[in-house]
Each structure stands twice: as C-alpha cells, then as structure tokens.
Design a protein around this motif. Structure first.
Motif, PDB file in Angstrom:
ATOM      1  N   GLY A   7       0.849  -1.246   0.048  1.00  0.00           N
ATOM      2  CA  GLY A   7      -0.162   0.008   0.033  1.00  0.00           C
ATOM      3  C   GLY A   7       0.778   1.329   0.079  1.00  0.00           C
ATOM      4  N   MET A   8       0.123   2.331   0.479  1.00  0.00           N
ATOM      5  CA  MET A   8       0.902   3.705   0.433  1.00  0.00           C
ATOM      6  C   MET A   8       0.405   4.422   1.824  1.00  0.00           C
ATOM      7  SD  MET A   8      -0.807   5.357  -2.755  1.00  0.00           S
ATOM      8  CE  MET A   8      -0.485   7.146  -2.587  1.00  0.00           C
ATOM      9  N   ILE A   9       1.182   5.466   1.945  1.00  0.00           N
ATOM     10  CA  ILE A   9       0.868   6.411   2.911  1.00  0.00           C
ATOM     11  C   ILE A   9       0.531   7.558   2.013  1.00  0.00           C
ATOM     12  CG2 ILE A   9       1.357   7.844   5.213  1.00  0.00           C
ATOM     13  CD1 ILE A   9       2.682   5.040   6.113  1.00  0.00           C
ATOM     14  N   ASN A  10      -0.350   8.488   2.591  1.00  0.00           N
ATOM     15  CA  ASN A  10      -0.407   9.566   1.720  1.00  0.00           C
ATOM     16  C   ASN A  10      -0.840  10.715   3.017  1.00  0.00           C
ATOM     17  OD1 ASN A  10      -2.806  11.461   1.236  1.00  0.00           O
ATOM     18  ND2 ASN A  10      -3.737   9.251   1.152  1.00  0.00           N
ATOM     19  N   ARG A  11      -0.065  12.135   2.413  1.00  0.00           N
ATOM     20  CA  ARG A  11      -0.443  13.243   3.291  1.00  0.00           C
ATOM     21  C   ARG A  11      -0.633  14.456   2.348  1.00  0.00           C
ATOM     22  NH1 ARG A  11       4.172  16.448   3.858  1.00  0.00           N
ATOM     23  NH2 ARG A  11       3.290  17.627   5.492  1.00  0.00           N
ATOM     24  N   ILE A  12      -1.587  14.148   1.500  1.00  0.00           N
ATOM     25  CA  ILE A  12      -1.721  15.383   0.450  1.00  0.00           C
ATOM     26  C   ILE A  12      -2.066  16.617   0.905  1.00  0.00           C
ATOM     27  CG2 ILE A  12      -3.078  15.625  -1.822  1.00  0.00           C
ATOM     28  CD1 ILE A  12      -1.139  13.543  -2.042  1.00  0.00           C
ATOM     29  N   GLY A  13      -3.017  16.414   1.904  1.00  0.00           N
ATOM     30  CA  GLY A  13      -3.473  17.732   2.591  1.00  0.00           C
ATOM     31  C   GLY A  13      -4.607  18.297   1.899  1.00  0.00           C
ATOM     32  N   LEU A  14      -5.344  17.428   1.581  1.00  0.00           N
ATOM     33  CA  LEU A  14      -6.574  18.241   0.457  1.00  0.00           C
ATOM     34  C   LEU A  14      -6.270  19.298  -0.482  1.00  0.00           C
ATOM     35  CD1 LEU A  14      -9.332  18.077   3.238  1.00  0.00           C
ATOM     36  CD2 LEU A  14      -9.547  16.772   0.897  1.00  0.00           C
ATOM     37  N   GLU A  15      -5.330  19.117  -1.307  1.00  0.00           N
ATOM     38  CA  GLU A  15      -5.125  19.998  -2.367  1.00  0.00           C
ATOM     39  C   GLU A  15      -6.232  20.066  -3.111  1.00  0.00           C
ATOM     40  OE1 GLU A  15      -1.597  19.293  -4.742  1.00  0.00           O
ATOM     41  OE2 GLU A  15      -2.211  20.639  -6.508  1.00  0.00           O
ATOM     42  N   ASN A  16      -6.991  20.659  -3.531  1.00  0.00           N
ATOM     43  CA  ASN A  16      -8.054  20.856  -4.370  1.00  0.00           C
ATOM     44  C   ASN A  16      -8.279  22.425  -4.983  1.00  0.00           C
ATOM     45  OD1 ASN A  16     -10.892  21.949  -3.375  1.00  0.00           O
ATOM     46  ND2 ASN A  16      -9.403  21.544  -1.616  1.00  0.00           N
ATOM     47  N   VAL A  17      -9.053  22.344  -5.950  1.00  0.00           N
ATOM     48  CA  VAL A  17      -9.352  23.791  -6.920  1.00  0.00           C
ATOM     49  C   VAL A  17     -10.458  24.503  -6.128  1.00  0.00           C
ATOM     50  CG1 VAL A  17      -8.781  22.766  -9.098  1.00  0.00           C
ATOM     51  CG2 VAL A  17     -11.093  22.337  -8.282  1.00  0.00           C
ATOM     52  N   GLY A  18     -11.062  23.965  -4.939  1.00  0.00           N
ATOM     53  CA  GLY A  18     -12.105  24.626  -4.482  1.00  0.00           C
ATOM     54  C   GLY A  18     -13.311  24.611  -5.361  1.00  0.00           C
ATOM     55  N   ILE A  19     -14.461  25.077  -4.686  1.00  0.00           N
ATOM     56  CA  ILE A  19     -15.915  24.679  -5.028  1.00  0.00           C
ATOM     57  C   ILE A  19     -15.897  25.641  -6.479  1.00  0.00           C
ATOM     58  CG2 ILE A  19     -17.165  26.273  -3.702  1.00  0.00           C
ATOM     59  CD1 ILE A  19     -18.387  22.943  -4.951  1.00  0.00           C
ATOM     60  N   GLN A  20     -15.464  26.781  -6.512  1.00  0.00           N
ATOM     61  CA  GLN A  20     -15.777  27.678  -7.711  1.00  0.00           C
ATOM     62  C   GLN A  20     -14.918  27.182  -8.643  1.00  0.00           C
ATOM     63  OE1 GLN A  20     -18.017  29.439  -7.917  1.00  0.00           O
ATOM     64  NE2 GLN A  20     -18.704  29.711  -5.825  1.00  0.00           N
ATOM     65  N   GLY A  21     -13.765  26.698  -8.561  1.00  0.00           N
ATOM     66  CA  GLY A  21     -12.740  26.109  -9.317  1.00  0.00           C
ATOM     67  C   GLY A  21     -13.475  24.792 -10.325  1.00  0.00           C
ATOM     68  N   PHE A  22     -13.960  24.092  -9.339  1.00  0.00           N
ATOM     69  CA  PHE A  22     -14.754  22.898  -9.745  1.00  0.00           C
ATOM     70  C   PHE A  22     -15.885  23.352 -10.614  1.00  0.00           C
ATOM     71  CE2 PHE A  22     -18.172  19.604  -9.330  1.00  0.00           C
ATOM     72  CZ  PHE A  22     -17.462  18.740  -9.927  1.00  0.00           C
ATOM     73  N   LEU A  23     -16.676  24.229 -10.240  1.00  0.00           N
ATOM     74  CA  LEU A  23     -17.963  24.482 -11.003  1.00  0.00           C
ATOM     75  C   LEU A  23     -17.468  25.148 -12.273  1.00  0.00           C
ATOM     76  CD1 LEU A  23     -20.113  26.063  -8.041  1.00  0.00           C
ATOM     77  CD2 LEU A  23     -20.535  23.801  -9.324  1.00  0.00           C
ATOM     78  N   MET A  24     -16.507  26.179 -12.389  1.00  0.00           N
ATOM     79  CA  MET A  24     -16.077  26.691 -13.576  1.00  0.00           C
ATOM     80  C   MET A  24     -15.434  25.682 -14.406  1.00  0.00           C
ATOM     81  SD  MET A  24     -17.114  29.538 -13.416  1.00  0.00           S
ATOM     82  CE  MET A  24     -18.123  29.745 -11.960  1.00  0.00           C
TER      83      MET A  24
END
Ligand SMILES: Cc1cc2nc3c(=O)[nH]c(=O)nc-3n(C[C@H](O)[C@H](O)[C@H](O)COP(=O)(O)O)c2cc1C
Length: 313
Positions: free
Chosen positions: A74-91
């Motif tokens: 397996g693997m261990i991750n600590r990405i820390g919820l990198e994401n585009v944010g809700i507006q980035g997602f919607l756009m």
C-alpha cells in the motif's frame, strides 16, 4: 458482450431516494482526478462514476514536502486536501464531466459545520446528483475533533447537510474508531441515503538509511491505503451492515476481482477503487469487464440478482 448487466441502482429503502450507475465500479476520491488523467487507459462505459477529489470552499495548495510514502501492500499519503475549491470545480471541472456524460459523486470536506452546509447548498443549487461527505476532517472550530469519530457530532453534521441538499447523500466513514456501528447508525438516522467506507487508516512510514556513520531517518505520517487495509475494510463493512438498511459503497484495498466477491459477501452494494489505480490505471475497466463476464457465465440475469444470491447464502 456489453456490460449492461452491471447497471445498478442504490436505493434508500426509507425514502425511496435513488442513484443509478452504469456499473458498480467507482473511482475513489483523491485517486481518480477528474477522469482526464485516465481517459487514455479506460473505457468510460465501464466506469459507474468517479468520486471527485475532496472539494473545499476555498482552493487549497495541500501539504508541502514529501506527500507520498510507499509501504508493503500500500501507501501512506499526506496530500493535505489539495484541490481547486468549489468555484474552480464548478467553472472548470464540472462542465467537462457533464460534457463527457460522466456520473460523479461530489466529494466535499470542511473544517466547520458551516463549510459543509454551504458546500451542500451549492451542490443543491447546481443540482449535483450525488454528494459524498468526507467526515475525516478536523473540526477546527471545536478544537480539532474529527467530525467523523463522534456519533453526536456526526448526527448533527449529517442532519444539517441533509437540510440543505435534496440529492443522493452519501457519508464516507473513517475507520479510525473503536466502534464504527454508532457512527453508521447516526448517519442513517440523520437522513443519509448511503454510506461509503472506508477512508484511509492512520499510519506512519519510516525509512532509515545509514550514511557514513550516521543514521538518517525519514518519516511520513498520513493515511494508509491499498491492499494491506482490505481486512480492516471488510470488517468495517460487515459491522456497518449489521446496523443499517441504507446501501453501502465499499472500498479499502480492492485490487482484483476476488476482492469484489469478498466485499459483496459482507454486504457491499457498489465499490470504489483507489490506490490500485496507481498500479494499474486500467483496473476499473478490467474489474467491470470481469464482473460482467462472471455474472453472465454463471447464469445470473444481472449484478443485483448475483448480489442477492451471494448475500443470501
Ligand atoms: C492519494 C490519495 C488521496 C486521497 N484523497 C481523498 C480525498 O480527497 N477525499 C476522500 O474522501 N478520500 C480520499 N482518499 C481516500 C480514498 O478515497 C479511499 O477511501 C482510500 O484510499 C481507501 O481505498 P483504497 O485502499 O482502494 O485506496 C485518498 C486516498 C489517496 C491514496
């Protein structure tokens, strides 16, 4: 032969709320991007849906430094919820998913009840069909208590999200608990339509190297996933199924066809595939095809009939 025999509908038996997917194979949150990265490797028809990367109100850069650590199985991750944010997602992401006609669960995360309430209201406004709530996040306002580990907090959170969202509500449970049953019960009683489980387990990766006469230590603390967590996931799903009637989407260490049978045997209604995609990006397509062929070869009409037979034995 097509994979029409895999079409499945998740139903909340209490309210009749439904979510229909082409196949019960779903790409797990944080491991499937927004499909773009996988398009060259998969037959989109085989994919029931994807769960988006966890989306927060504001975009997040995630953790700096080493974010991935490979361990045995397996693997261990600590990405820390990198994401585009809700507006980035919607756009940007949402229009592409719609254009490609890919069903998805909008996976959301927040650090306060208000964050989740707002995200749920936005999902409702945009008529997003299914919401998957990641509750493995610290409630920053209440002193870093993980929402998902306290049945009362989880009940209140789910109820508030339910109030703001009319679509198919899935709550994703954390395995980092002594007893998952009260958490599953709380979620069902608060009005969720479905449970998904499990999220990652807490883990620590340690690497020790001797350089000259010095020992150099590297550690990564984060979420453990992959084949090595399958027995924990099977246990958790079987526990959840003892106390709820709503459907359960199972994940945690699924890497091969036999795993699907094992998770179905303990009550899974659909599956998510996470870490295995990093080893074989075609895994979701392959699993859907294998499942479809197996069902046909063994004389079952479809996935539901097969599941019924396996679960009643
Ligand atoms: C790199 C990585 C990122 C993840 N990000 C998220 C996330 O944003 N939200 C979430 O609910 N789960 C996230 N997960 C957890 C997975 O969706 C899944 O619950 C877990 O990895 C167990 O399934 P697996 O053993 O098949 O990977 C992530 C997992 C990995 C490996």
């Amino acid at each position: 032969m097509g994979i029409e025999n895999l079409k499945t509908t998740l139903i909340n038996p209490k309210t009749g709320a439904t979510f229909t997917i082409k196949t019960p194979i779903i790409g797990a949150s944080g491991t499937y991007g927004y499909v773009d990265e996988y398009e060259d490797f998969i037959d989109l028809n085989c994919l029931g849906a994807i769960s988006t990367k966890g989306i927060t109100l504001e975009k997040r850069p995630g953790n700096s430094g080493n974010r991935i650590f490979e361990v045995e199985g397996g693997m261990i991750n600590r990405i820390g919820l990198e994401n585009v944010g809700i507006q980035g997602f919607l756009m940007d992401k949402y229009p592409k998913l719609r254009q490609k006609k890919i069903d998805f669960l909008l996976n959301i995360a927040g650090s306060s009840t208000e964050d989740y309430e707002r995200l749920a209201a936005i999902a409702n406004e945009y008529e997003i069909k299914a919401l998957e709530v990641n509750v493995s996040c610290p409630n920053v306002k209440q002193g870093c208590l993980e929402f998902g580990l306290n049945p009362n907090a989880l009940f209140e959170l789910t109820k508030k999200i339910r109030k703001n969202y009319d679509g198919f509500l899935i709550v994703k449970l954390s395995p980092n608990t002594q007893d998952i049953k009260p958490l599953a019960t709380a979620v069902e009683q608060a009005g969720a339509d479905c449970i998904s489980a499990i999220n990652t387990l807490r883990g620590l990766g340690v690497e020790v190297n001797k350089i000259g006469d010095k020992y150099i230590k590297k550690t990564v603390q984060g979420g453990l996933s992959g084949a090595c967590i399958k027995p924990v996931a099977l246990y958790m799903i079987s526990q959840i199924k003892q106390v709820v009637k709503i459907p359960v989407i199972a994940m945690g260490g699924i890497t091969k066809f036999q795993d699907l049978l094992e998770f179905m045997a303990v009550g899974a209604d659909a599956f998510q595939i996470g870490t295995a995609n990093f080893i074989n990006p075609s895994i979701c397509t392959n699993l859907a095809k294998e499942l479809s062929e197996y069902i046909e070869k063994n004389g079952f009409k479809d996935f539901n009939e097969f599941k019924g037979a396996l679960q009643n034995d």
